[in-house]
Design an enzyme around this catalytic site. Structure first.
Site, PDB file in Angstrom:
ATOM      1  N   LYS A 173     -39.882  27.708   3.955  1.00 50.65           N
ATOM      2  CA  LYS A 173     -40.086  26.611   4.901  1.00 50.65           C
ATOM      3  C   LYS A 173     -38.857  26.474   5.793  1.00 50.65           C
ATOM      4  O   LYS A 173     -37.773  26.126   5.321  1.00 50.65           O
ATOM      5  CB  LYS A 173     -40.309  25.277   4.185  1.00 50.65           C
ATOM      6  CG  LYS A 173     -40.736  24.148   5.144  1.00 50.65           C
ATOM      7  CD  LYS A 173     -40.682  22.780   4.515  1.00 50.65           C
ATOM      8  CE  LYS A 173     -39.353  22.093   4.743  1.00 50.65           C
ATOM      9  NZ  LYS A 173     -39.100  21.746   6.181  1.00 50.65           N
ATOM     10  N   GLY A 226     -28.975  22.542   3.072  1.00 46.58           N
ATOM     11  CA  GLY A 226     -29.222  21.279   3.751  1.00 46.58           C
ATOM     12  C   GLY A 226     -28.298  20.194   3.231  1.00 46.58           C
ATOM     13  O   GLY A 226     -27.219  20.472   2.713  1.00 46.58           O
ATOM     14  N   THR A 230     -30.631  15.502  -0.215  1.00 48.51           N
ATOM     15  CA  THR A 230     -31.846  16.287  -0.446  1.00 48.51           C
ATOM     16  C   THR A 230     -31.640  17.273  -1.582  1.00 48.51           C
ATOM     17  O   THR A 230     -32.528  17.479  -2.412  1.00 48.51           O
ATOM     18  CB  THR A 230     -32.256  17.035   0.832  1.00 48.51           C
ATOM     19  OG1 THR A 230     -32.401  16.101   1.899  1.00 48.51           O
ATOM     20  CG2 THR A 230     -33.570  17.781   0.634  1.00 48.51           C
ATOM     21  N   GLU A 248     -26.938  25.049  -1.231  1.00 51.50           N
ATOM     22  CA  GLU A 248     -25.814  25.053  -0.293  1.00 51.50           C
ATOM     23  C   GLU A 248     -25.885  23.742   0.491  1.00 51.50           C
ATOM     24  O   GLU A 248     -26.760  23.569   1.339  1.00 51.50           O
ATOM     25  CB  GLU A 248     -25.901  26.262   0.642  1.00 51.50           C
ATOM     26  CG  GLU A 248     -25.920  27.599  -0.067  1.00 51.50           C
ATOM     27  CD  GLU A 248     -24.629  27.894  -0.819  1.00 51.50           C
ATOM     28  OE1 GLU A 248     -23.579  27.295  -0.477  1.00 51.50           O
ATOM     29  OE2 GLU A 248     -24.662  28.722  -1.749  1.00 51.50           O
ATOM     30  N   CYS A 282     -21.919  23.518   8.826  1.00 50.59           N
ATOM     31  CA  CYS A 282     -21.383  22.933   7.594  1.00 50.59           C
ATOM     32  C   CYS A 282     -19.944  23.348   7.343  1.00 50.59           C
ATOM     33  O   CYS A 282     -19.230  22.721   6.554  1.00 50.59           O
ATOM     34  CB  CYS A 282     -22.262  23.319   6.406  1.00 50.59           C
ATOM     35  SG  CYS A 282     -22.428  25.099   6.149  1.00 50.59           S
ATOM     36  N   GLU A 383     -20.151  13.122   5.716  1.00 52.39           N
ATOM     37  CA  GLU A 383     -20.470  14.210   6.643  1.00 52.39           C
ATOM     38  C   GLU A 383     -21.159  13.667   7.893  1.00 52.39           C
ATOM     39  O   GLU A 383     -22.219  13.047   7.805  1.00 52.39           O
ATOM     40  CB  GLU A 383     -21.361  15.252   5.967  1.00 52.39           C
ATOM     41  CG  GLU A 383     -21.589  16.478   6.825  1.00 52.39           C
ATOM     42  CD  GLU A 383     -22.384  17.559   6.117  1.00 52.39           C
ATOM     43  OE1 GLU A 383     -22.035  18.733   6.264  1.00 52.39           O
ATOM     44  OE2 GLU A 383     -23.360  17.211   5.423  1.00 52.39           O
TER      45      GLU A 383
END
Length: 480
Positions: A173, A226, A230, A248, A282, A383
């Site tokens: 996805k 992500g 999550t 990650e 990131c 973040e």
């Protein structure tokens, strides 16, 4: 345009006929729709992958390698088209997509086409016991790959390539925000001769499509890139089902600058590591710590260079900073700038939306530098994932190390110094998965990639990825 799911080598409309609007962030307008796939769509994808797995897992390594190499070549052949799609979906400058994102996607397939031919089994002779052990590594079966919106095809292929190279079949996805290059990858896989069902791409929201993937009992491993929140949810669902997990997640990376650095190279690289891809990487160095002896000079020079960055439409060849990926993300980044001000931060430059003539509804923001007084403020702890960095001075090595490690994340760190002893000490003591010394984003695809603390679980890249997508089986034979 309506994008379709790619299941069993065919492009299919979603079973429930539910759709999500897809926006072009550079102009702030909808330009297509993607499926919001249901459990039924994921079930079809899993079924196709399950049927394909026995044959694909027994396909010779040479054949698998050839197909992956063909995919890599086709990505290169279609680079202009893929780069244009990536820029339109994501808002990043077209020149960035052409020079980084799409070439790296091709490199991912080519790397694992080569790596699988070098990925070997192990054997151990049990001397004196008349026994020999050998360890096989078998593909897992059907695996789930879920990728983010910031580097869409780049990170999508970073997961898919090792998974199928190792003999697995994939239900993948892409982000619902940036679906187009994943859709085009289905066309490329068919042209390259990848067997039906080996790769299946289902589009949709994380709460529906993603949830159906992570909770499906036949999907034995999940590779996700992500946000940390999550990732924690995925772990709560998948861990009790004993799925393998590679997560990650977020980062709040320190950039530590000492007086003895190569100043001009540091300055140029720090601008790039702060604002590349609109700061939506990131690995960007979002917390800049500068030795007090050069802090004032750095502040003046850094701001001068940041102010020279051009914010503009992604198709403008002079653009350095394109549009942020969505209106909601723009609003999130702006909210953090306001929070930083409320907590005593001083905006040294930027902080405002930018209106581009002819594209007034696009999601543009000035590159922003904020001077902070301590590391405990929210802008230094959470973040932001946008074109926003903070700067503050330090006086001692001990203080710099404490500031760098004083966050819940531990993805990467950048160190600027020519002191060998300091380099070795910081490399050992920085609580991150990656340390760059006198450089940034210099990647060797053979090396492990991943973070510590709340930046993730597991490693990707090189043989680490092939180990993740295989199960070891040890066989012990005793002989006379």
């Amino acid at each position: 345009m309506k994008i379709k799911n790619f299941i069993n080598g065919e492009f299919l409309f979603p079973e429930a006929d539910r759709w999500i609007d897809n926006y072009n962030p550079a102009i702030g307008e909808m330009y297509g729709q993607i499926p919001n796939s249901s459990k039924e769509d994921v079930e079809k994808a899993v079924e196709a992958a399950s049927v394909a797995f026995p044959k694909w897992s027994n396909t010779t390594i040479e054949t698998r390698s050839q197909i992956l190499s063909k995919i890599a070549q086709l990505i290169q052949d279609r680079l202009p088209e893929l780069a244009a799609a990536e820029s339109k979906d994501n808002g990043k400058p077209l020149k960035l997509a052409k020079s980084i994102d799409i070439p790296r996607a091709a490199a991912n397939f080519q790397f694992f086409a080569n790596a699988i031919s070098q990925f070997s089994s192990e054997s151990h002779e049990s001397t004196g016991l008349n026994a020999i052990n050998f360890t096989l590594r078998h593909p897992i079966g059907v695996v789930g790959c879920i990728s983010p919106w910031n580097l869409p095809l780049y990170l999508f292929t970073w997961k898919i390539a090792p998974a199928i190279a190792a003999g697995n079949c994939v239900v993948a996805k892409p982000s619902e925000v940036t679906p187009m290059t994943a859709y085009l990858l289905g066309e490329i896989c068919n042209e390259a001769g990848l067997p039906r069902g080996v790769l299946n791409i289902v589009h949709g929201l994380g709460t529906t499509t993603g949830q159906a993937i992570i909770e499906h009992p036949y999907i034995k491993a999940i590779s996700f890139t992500g946000g940390t929140t999550t990732g924690a949810h995925i772990a709560r669902v998948a861990a009790p089902m004993f799925k393998k997990l590679s997560l990650e997640l977020g980062g709040k990376n320190p950039n530590i600058i000492f007086e003895d650095c190569d100043y001009e190279e540091m300055l140029q690289t720090t601008v790039r590591s702060s604002f590349a891809n609109q700061g939506q990487i990131c690995l960007c160095g979002s917390r800049i710590f500068v030795e007090a002896t050069i802090y004032e000079k750095f502040k003046v020079d850094f701001i001068q260079k940041v102010k020279q960055l051009k914010v503009g439409h992604p198709l403008d060849g002079n653009t350095n900073i394109g549009a942020l990926v969505s209106k909601s993300h723009l609003q999130k980044v702006e909210s953090y700038i306001k929070i930083a001000e409320d907590e005593g931060g001083k905006i040294l430059c930027g902080g405002l939306e930018v209106t581009i003539e002819g594209f007034e509804n696009g999601y543009y923001l000035e590159p922003t530098v904020i001077e902070v007084q301590n590391n405990s403020c929210r802008i230094n702890q959470e973040e932001v994932f946008g074109p926003v960095v903070t700067i503050m001075p330090f006086t001692t090595e001990k203080e710099a190390l404490r500031l760098a490690n004083d966050v819940k994340y531990g993805l990467s760190a950048t160190l600027w110094t020519n002191n060998l002893n300091r380099t070795m000490e910081f490399s050992q003591k920085l609580q991150t998965g990656i340390v760059w010394v006198n450089t940034w984003m210099l990647r060797d695809l053979r090396t492990p990639f991943g973070g510590a603390k709340e930046s993730g679980v597991g490693r990707e890249g090189g043989f680490e990825a092939l180990r993740f997508f295989t199960e070891p089986k040890n066989i012990c034979i005793k002989y006379n």
